[in-house]
Design a protein around this motif. Structure first.
Motif, short mmCIF file in Angstrom:
data_model
loop_
_atom_site.label_atom_id
_atom_site.label_comp_id
_atom_site.label_asym_id
_atom_site.label_seq_id
_atom_site.Cartn_x
_atom_site.Cartn_y
_atom_site.Cartn_z
N SER A 26 0.82 -1.21 0.00
CA SER A 26 0.00 0.00 0.00
C SER A 26 0.86 1.26 0.00
CB SER A 26 -0.95 0.00 1.20
OG SER A 26 -0.22 0.03 2.42
N VAL A 27 2.06 1.16 0.55
CA VAL A 27 2.98 2.30 0.59
C VAL A 27 3.85 2.36 -0.67
CG1 VAL A 27 4.96 3.31 1.81
CG2 VAL A 27 3.04 2.38 3.11
N LEU A 28 4.36 1.19 -1.08
CA LEU A 28 5.39 1.17 -2.11
C LEU A 28 4.90 0.82 -3.51
CD1 LEU A 28 8.23 -0.68 -0.12
CD2 LEU A 28 7.84 1.79 -0.34
N TYR A 29 3.83 -0.01 -3.61
CA TYR A 29 3.38 -0.46 -4.94
C TYR A 29 1.91 -0.84 -4.86
CZ TYR A 29 3.97 -2.50 -9.59
OH TYR A 29 3.88 -2.77 -10.94
N PRO A 30 1.02 0.14 -4.65
CA PRO A 30 -0.40 -0.17 -4.44
C PRO A 30 -1.07 -0.88 -5.60
CG PRO A 30 -0.03 2.21 -4.60
CD PRO A 30 1.31 1.58 -4.49
N LYS A 31 -0.55 -0.71 -6.83
CA LYS A 31 -1.18 -1.40 -7.97
C LYS A 31 -1.02 -2.91 -7.88
CE LYS A 31 1.45 0.78 -10.91
NZ LYS A 31 2.08 1.30 -12.16
N GLY A 32 -0.15 -3.38 -6.96
CA GLY A 32 0.04 -4.82 -6.78
C GLY A 32 -0.89 -5.45 -5.76
N LEU A 33 -1.77 -4.65 -5.15
CA LEU A 33 -2.69 -5.16 -4.13
C LEU A 33 -3.91 -5.81 -4.76
CD1 LEU A 33 -2.72 -2.35 -1.41
CD2 LEU A 33 -2.04 -4.72 -1.07
N ILE A 34 -4.23 -7.02 -4.33
CA ILE A 34 -5.38 -7.76 -4.84
C ILE A 34 -6.24 -8.20 -3.67
CG2 ILE A 34 -6.15 -9.76 -6.17
CD1 ILE A 34 -4.52 -7.81 -7.84
N ASP A 35 -7.56 -7.97 -3.76
CA ASP A 35 -8.46 -8.45 -2.71
C ASP A 35 -8.26 -9.95 -2.50
OD1 ASP A 35 -9.53 -5.95 -2.34
OD2 ASP A 35 -11.28 -6.29 -3.61
N VAL A 36 -8.27 -10.35 -1.24
CA VAL A 36 -7.94 -11.73 -0.89
C VAL A 36 -8.82 -12.73 -1.66
CG1 VAL A 36 -7.85 -13.42 0.99
CG2 VAL A 36 -7.14 -11.04 1.39
N ASN A 37 -8.14 -13.67 -2.31
CA ASN A 37 -8.78 -14.77 -3.06
C ASN A 37 -9.59 -14.31 -4.27
OD1 ASN A 37 -7.68 -16.70 -1.32
ND2 ASN A 37 -9.41 -16.55 0.09
N ASP A 38 -9.37 -13.09 -4.74
CA ASP A 38 -10.02 -12.63 -5.97
C ASP A 38 -9.17 -13.12 -7.16
OD1 ASP A 38 -11.12 -11.34 -8.15
OD2 ASP A 38 -11.40 -9.42 -7.12
N GLN A 39 -9.40 -14.36 -7.55
CA GLN A 39 -8.57 -14.99 -8.57
C GLN A 39 -8.69 -14.26 -9.92
OE1 GLN A 39 -6.74 -17.93 -7.96
NE2 GLN A 39 -7.45 -18.24 -5.88
N THR A 40 -9.87 -13.77 -10.23
CA THR A 40 -10.07 -13.09 -11.52
C THR A 40 -9.22 -11.83 -11.60
OG1 THR A 40 -12.33 -13.92 -11.65
CG2 THR A 40 -11.78 -12.04 -13.04
N HIS A 41 -9.28 -11.00 -10.56
CA HIS A 41 -8.49 -9.77 -10.55
C HIS A 41 -7.00 -10.10 -10.51
CE1 HIS A 41 -7.44 -5.68 -8.51
NE2 HIS A 41 -7.16 -5.68 -9.80
N LEU A 42 -6.63 -11.14 -9.78
CA LEU A 42 -5.23 -11.55 -9.71
C LEU A 42 -4.69 -11.86 -11.10
CD1 LEU A 42 -2.69 -12.47 -8.13
CD2 LEU A 42 -3.77 -14.72 -7.91
N ILE A 43 -5.41 -12.67 -11.86
CA ILE A 43 -4.95 -13.04 -13.19
C ILE A 43 -4.94 -11.82 -14.12
CG2 ILE A 43 -5.59 -14.35 -15.26
CD1 ILE A 43 -6.45 -16.61 -13.37
N GLN A 44 -5.94 -10.95 -14.00
CA GLN A 44 -5.96 -9.72 -14.80
C GLN A 44 -4.72 -8.86 -14.52
OE1 GLN A 44 -9.68 -7.89 -13.78
NE2 GLN A 44 -10.87 -9.05 -15.29
N CYS A 45 -4.40 -8.72 -13.25
CA CYS A 45 -3.24 -7.90 -12.87
C CYS A 45 -1.94 -8.53 -13.39
CB CYS A 45 -3.21 -7.76 -11.35
SG CYS A 45 -2.03 -6.52 -10.76
N ILE A 46 -1.83 -9.84 -13.30
CA ILE A 46 -0.64 -10.51 -13.82
C ILE A 46 -0.54 -10.32 -15.33
CG2 ILE A 46 0.42 -12.79 -14.22
CD1 ILE A 46 -0.71 -13.62 -11.45
N GLU A 47 -1.66 -10.44 -16.02
CA GLU A 47 -1.66 -10.27 -17.48
C GLU A 47 -1.25 -8.84 -17.86
OE1 GLU A 47 -4.87 -13.55 -19.10
OE2 GLU A 47 -5.61 -11.57 -18.49
N GLU A 48 -1.69 -7.85 -17.09
CA GLU A 48 -1.28 -6.47 -17.35
C GLU A 48 0.23 -6.32 -17.22
OE1 GLU A 48 -3.41 -3.93 -14.70
OE2 GLU A 48 -5.38 -4.49 -15.49
N HIS A 49 0.82 -6.99 -16.23
CA HIS A 49 2.26 -6.92 -16.04
C HIS A 49 3.02 -7.70 -17.12
CE1 HIS A 49 1.21 -5.23 -12.13
NE2 HIS A 49 2.47 -4.93 -11.94
N ILE A 50 2.38 -8.73 -17.66
CA ILE A 50 3.01 -9.48 -18.75
C ILE A 50 3.02 -8.63 -20.03
CG2 ILE A 50 2.74 -11.47 -20.30
CD1 ILE A 50 1.58 -13.01 -17.87
#
Length: 366
Positions: free
Chosen positions: A312-336
């Motif tokens: 939350s202090v250093l890289y807030p765009k990396g925060l994912i709601d706990v067990n939100d698999q859909t958002h997790l994969i979306q965020c990983i794909e954005e980084h890819i």
């Protein structure tokens, strides 16, 4: 002043590392440092840096450990420390009983550090009964206050764990020789976008979530490869075999590599394009998350515990709601799909941790 720290063993881990860091800082500032443990591979480093080590069997959750109460009491009387700093539950209980045999006027001040979200019971409560309690994150402060409200008079001080930014410099790159050896050992990693899951092999670290992610990504992103950096102790070998079988069953042999325990974690974090923190339980701090971000490697992790406080202090765009698999994969794909930069890290430093801890010692003595 003289400070005596007590912990089970000196092999590896965050508790052990923090003990050495405080010991080193004490010696550098002209204080005396004594560490009591059952020993381990970090003892030579501790002694080389100017601390005294005393070996006592204070590591077992066993009735036989009660035999160490008298030797520990004698050691405390002999060394006469100003501060006793307990860092784990068995040493804390043994210290508790050892101090009962010493006149109150002769007892040193007692400090504890709560490093973990321990199971809530009378056994764990001992960590909240020191004169001053250090919590390694705000999440730990909340854990103590929520679960041990019967100890309202105990002072709780939040002191974040820290790292040396010189040891994890921004944009650090491993040497060509190291890279050459890695690609000799693991040719499947060359010219791949690497996703790293660091941490020992246990069911808590999110390895099964990683495999589900890689199964989802493998068709669209064949150039993406996951690296699991961490070993399995003897009790976890069956789980490691279970994971390896799952890799086979999901046809992920070309997408996932286990490299085992490594002492060169900094290089693996720097080599990686993305680091994940997927623990199924909240972590009290999240040192590896901080190390990766300090190196400039993006981290994606669940929004809970110490990892969330760091992100939350250093890289807030990396925060994912706990067990939100859909958002997790979306965020990983954005980084890819596009490279994300991490700002230079100036918080959570080792110097701050050491200074705040030593200042607390001095405040207590005064």
């Amino acid at each position: 002043m003289k400070v005596m720290q007590l912990l089970p063993e000196l092999n590896s881990g965050g508790v052990e590392r923090g003990t050495l860091e405080i010991a080193h800082a004490l010696v550098n500032q002209g204080h005396q440092s004594v560490v009591v443990s059952h020993g381990g591979r970090l003892v030579p480093q501790l002694e080389a840096e100017g601390s005294k080590h005393v070996q006592l069997a204070i590591h077992k959750k066993s009735l036989s450990s009660l035999l160490q109460i008298r030797p520990l009491r004698q050691l405390i009387i002999q060394e006469q420390p100003d501060i006793l700093h307990v860092r784990s539950r068995v040493p804390a209980w043994l210290t508790h009983f050892a101090l009962k045999g010493i006149l109150k006027s002769k007892r040193p001040h007692l400090v504890s550090t709560v490093h973990g979200f321990y199971s809530v019971n009378r056994y764990s409560a001992i960590m909240t009964q020191a004169e001053n309690v250090i919590a390694v994150s705000d999440s730990v402060v909340s854990y103590i206050k929520d679960n041990y409200p019967e100890w309202p008079n105990r002072e709780i001080t939040r002191i974040y764990r820290g790292i040396d930014p010189k040891a994890f410099p921004h944009n650090y790159q491993p040497s060509a020789e190291w890279l050459q050896q890695v690609y000799l050992d693991y040719p499947q990693l060359e010219n791949k976008l690497l996703i790293c899951l660091p941490g020992r092999i246990t069911r808590l670290k999110g390895h099964e979530t990683l495999l589900r992610i890689m199964a989802h990504l493998k068709q669209a992103y064949p150039h993406v490869h996951a690296v699991v950096v961490g070993g399995a102790d003897m009790k976890k070998q069956a789980y490691l075999r279970e994971l390896e079988q799952s890799v086979q069953d999901q046809d992920l042999v070309d997408q996932v590599t286990f490299v085992g325990h490594r002492s060169d974690i900094r290089k693996w974090l720097a080599l990686s394009d993305l680091v994940l923190s997927l623990s199924s339980q909240a972590e009290t701090f999240g040192r590896t998350t901080l190390e990766a971000l300090s190196l400039g490697t993006p981290v994606i992790g669940w929004n809970r515990g110490g990892v969330a406080e760091i992100l939350s202090v250093l890289y807030p765009k990396g925060l994912i709601d706990v067990n939100d698999q859909t958002h997790l994969i979306q965020c990983i794909e954005e980084h890819i799909q596009s490279r994300h930069s991490v700002p230079v890290v100036n918080q959570f430093s080792l110097d701050d941790m050491c200074q705040q801890t030593i200042q607390l010692y001095q405040k207590i003595i005064k």
